[in-house]
Design an enzyme around this catalytic site. Structure first.
Site, PDB file in Angstrom:
ATOM      1  N   HIS A   1       0.867  -1.186   0.000  1.00 20.45           N
ATOM      2  CA  HIS A   1       0.000   0.000   0.000  1.00 20.45           C
ATOM      3  C   HIS A   1       0.911   1.246   0.000  1.00 20.45           C
ATOM      4  O   HIS A   1       1.712   1.411  -0.914  1.00 20.45           O
ATOM      5  CB  HIS A   1      -0.916  -0.111   1.239  1.00 20.45           C
ATOM      6  CG  HIS A   1      -2.065   0.843   1.300  1.00 20.45           C
ATOM      7  ND1 HIS A   1      -2.435   1.669   0.283  1.00 20.45           N
ATOM      8  CD2 HIS A   1      -2.959   1.099   2.311  1.00 20.45           C
ATOM      9  CE1 HIS A   1      -3.489   2.392   0.635  1.00 20.45           C
ATOM     10  NE2 HIS A   1      -3.834   2.066   1.878  1.00 20.45           N
TER      11      HIS A   1
ATOM     12  N   HIS B   1      -2.549  -2.576  -9.540  1.00 20.43           N
ATOM     13  CA  HIS B   1      -3.514  -1.964  -8.631  1.00 20.43           C
ATOM     14  C   HIS B   1      -4.753  -2.834  -8.571  1.00 20.43           C
ATOM     15  O   HIS B   1      -5.146  -3.409  -9.583  1.00 20.43           O
ATOM     16  CB  HIS B   1      -3.895  -0.553  -9.127  1.00 20.43           C
ATOM     17  CG  HIS B   1      -4.410   0.306  -8.035  1.00 20.43           C
ATOM     18  ND1 HIS B   1      -5.715   0.270  -7.639  1.00 20.43           N
ATOM     19  CD2 HIS B   1      -3.778   1.192  -7.231  1.00 20.43           C
ATOM     20  CE1 HIS B   1      -5.880   1.116  -6.641  1.00 20.43           C
ATOM     21  NE2 HIS B   1      -4.722   1.681  -6.363  1.00 20.43           N
TER      22      HIS B   1
ATOM     23  N   ASP C   1       2.652   5.294  -6.881  1.00 20.75           N
ATOM     24  CA  ASP C   1       3.907   5.219  -6.135  1.00 20.75           C
ATOM     25  C   ASP C   1       5.122   4.994  -7.002  1.00 20.75           C
ATOM     26  O   ASP C   1       6.248   4.995  -6.511  1.00 20.75           O
ATOM     27  CB  ASP C   1       3.821   4.091  -5.091  1.00 20.75           C
ATOM     28  CG  ASP C   1       2.951   4.508  -3.926  1.00 20.75           C
ATOM     29  OD1 ASP C   1       2.963   5.699  -3.598  1.00 20.75           O
ATOM     30  OD2 ASP C   1       2.266   3.643  -3.361  1.00 20.75           O
TER      31      ASP C   1
END
Ligand code: CMC
Length: 436
Positions: free
Chosen positions: A275, A314, A370
């Site tokens: 995460h 994702h 990210d």
């Protein structure tokens, strides 16, 4: 009438072939049935009734929400209806925070009041610095900030009054205001530098940069490009509907815990590398790859599932993460000020390969938020240990918006999933001496 000439009804017919019984359950907006409607499906009167088994909640809606909309197939992200690219281009993090928390964009005077309120609450009690002093010099910033947030509940015991809207709002403002201070103090502790107090004249992000990087009494003026880039990154990270940490926030909040305790739990959920810890993991991965020449061997390892390509994939996006494309543009602006980060070349080459190779294409693995954020943070001078905290600061707003919505939703009660018990049937206790 439907295509086959049959009457169109928003219901689902279910036939239980064990009993031959038929059931009809309502289909709600959004292709949804109520899980409790399954409970009536029973083999006999003593039967508990049917449940859905959904580990990791891959196909379960835990709430109705008006905060954030995502269409993962089309790569769409909107906060309260506003497309993320418009907000990133034209808004500020505190304006977006107001939007997420109130549901509407503020008027100028509402925004001024909110900014003023947040600015006045940036200080933390001096005892927090003593708490931070107790940590080892190399303590991870995320552990320190989680502890700091949790400790705040002891400074504001009135936060337990979660049913009082004014009291709730006061805690929301405090949390939004104090997160950058806690993060900066964790960083300064790590570096062995004295803490820098908040500066009320600076913007939210400029104040954060000042608390991190100011040396001595010299005036600190961050580059406006970096100040704005950080604001854009904060906007992009502000909310992402029912992800792991937002769910943790809602679940903990559903027991009526105070928001500091719930937020510390949400932050802990964010910390993991799958995460919000992914930005740190991406940077460590890029450092390990070291050179573009080493990419083919690394990618072979990924395809053999010996490792994960961090920053890719994702649960919801099966297209390019819209935040990743905005971040890529922001990276170019930042590098004009800071100079080129050579890790970007490795990242771009990884992306090129991943977007064309079968393993990634057939699994819809695209760069997520990210993948590039860590490269920007590194260029701006943030140490890797601070990366997950950089995610937590803006996400605080999303967690609080989700928490408020949960508390105001009459359909929500204490979260308590069911299980399918697959353990031993009843058996008699065996004294220790008689066990084989
Ligand atoms: N590298 C290599 N293979 C992957 C990756 C990856 N990053 N992500 C998924 N896969 C493969 C996975 O092995 C599986 O393959 P198979 O079908 O052969 O078993 C398939 O793709 C589906 O993956 P999954 O793990 O079932 O997908 P998930 O929805 O449970 O997990 C995820 C989503 C984000 C945890 C995962 O993609 C991942 O671990 N990515 C790397 C970590 C990361 O970047 N996390 C940040 C997410 S964005 C920020 C945030 O909001 O948290």
């Amino acid at each position: 009438m439907g295509e086959n000439g049959n009457e169109v009804k928003n219901t689902l017919s279910i036939r239980d072939n064990r009993t031959g019984k038929n059931y009809e359950v309502d289909i709600l907006d959004g292709n949804v049935i109520q899980a409790m409607d399954l409970r009536q499906i029973k083999v006999n009167d003593t039967d508990f009734g049917m449940m859905a088994y959904d580990p990791a909640f891959t196909n379960t809606a835990s709430t109705c929400s008006t905060v954030t909309y995502i269409d993962g197939g089309k790569g769409i992200l909107r906060y309260r209806g506003y497309p993320i690219d418009q907000l990133a281009e034209r808004s500020s993090h505190l304006e977006v925070s107001y939007l997420l928390l109130h549901g509407e964009l503020p008027t100028q005077s509402q925004l001024d009041d909110f900014v003023q309120d947040v600015t006045l609450h940036t200080y933390v009690h001096e005892n927090i610095t003593e708490l931070f002093e107790a940590f080892r010099y190399d303590a991870h910033a995320m552990g320190m900030v989680i502890s700091g947030v949790s400790a705040l509940s002891t400074f504001y015991p009135e936060a337990k009054n979660i049913e009082d809207a004014d009291c709730r709002w006061q805690q929301i403002v405090r949390l939004v205001a104090k997160m950058p201070t806690l993060a900066a103090y964790a960083y300064r502790h790590h570096r062995g530098l004295p803490y820098v107090y908040p500066e009320n004249e600076l913007s939210y992000t400029a104040n954060f940069l000042s608390m991190l990087f100011r040396i001595g009494t010299c005036e600190y003026k961050p580059s406006p490009v970096l100040e704005r880039a950080l604001d854009v990154l904060f906007i992009l990270h502000a909310d992402h509907e029912q992800n792991c940490s937002a769910t943790a926030m809602r679940v903990i909040g559903s027991s009526q815990a105070d928001p500091y305790s719930a937020l510390a739990g949400a932050m802990a959920a964010l910390y993991g590398p799958l995460h919000g810890g992914a930005n740190e993991a991406v940077l460590r991965m890029l450092n390990r790859i070291e050179h573009v020449d080493n990419i083919p061997a690394f990618m072979e390892g990924v395809k053999k599932k010996e490792e994960r390509l961090m920053g890719f994939g994702h649960r919801v996006y099966k297209a390019y993460d819209p935040r990743a494309s905005i971040i890529k543009r922001t990276a170019d602006e930042v590098f004009e000020v800071t100079g080129h980060n050579p890790l970007l070349d490795i990242a771009l080459e990884l992306e090129n390969i991943a977007l064309s190779e079968e393993y990634f294409v057939e699994r819809n693995l695209y760069p997520n938020v990210d993948f590039y954020s860590g490269i920007i943070y590194q260029a701006m001078g943030f140490p890797v240990e601070l990366f997950p905290v950089m995610f937590a600061i803006p996400r605080t707003v999303g967690w609080l918006a989700q928490w408020q919505e949960m508390l105001n939703d009459p359909a929500q009660r204490i979260a308590r999933p069911r299980q399918v018990y697959v353990g031993e049937d009843t058996r008699d206790f065996v004294p220790i001496g008689e066990r084989g």
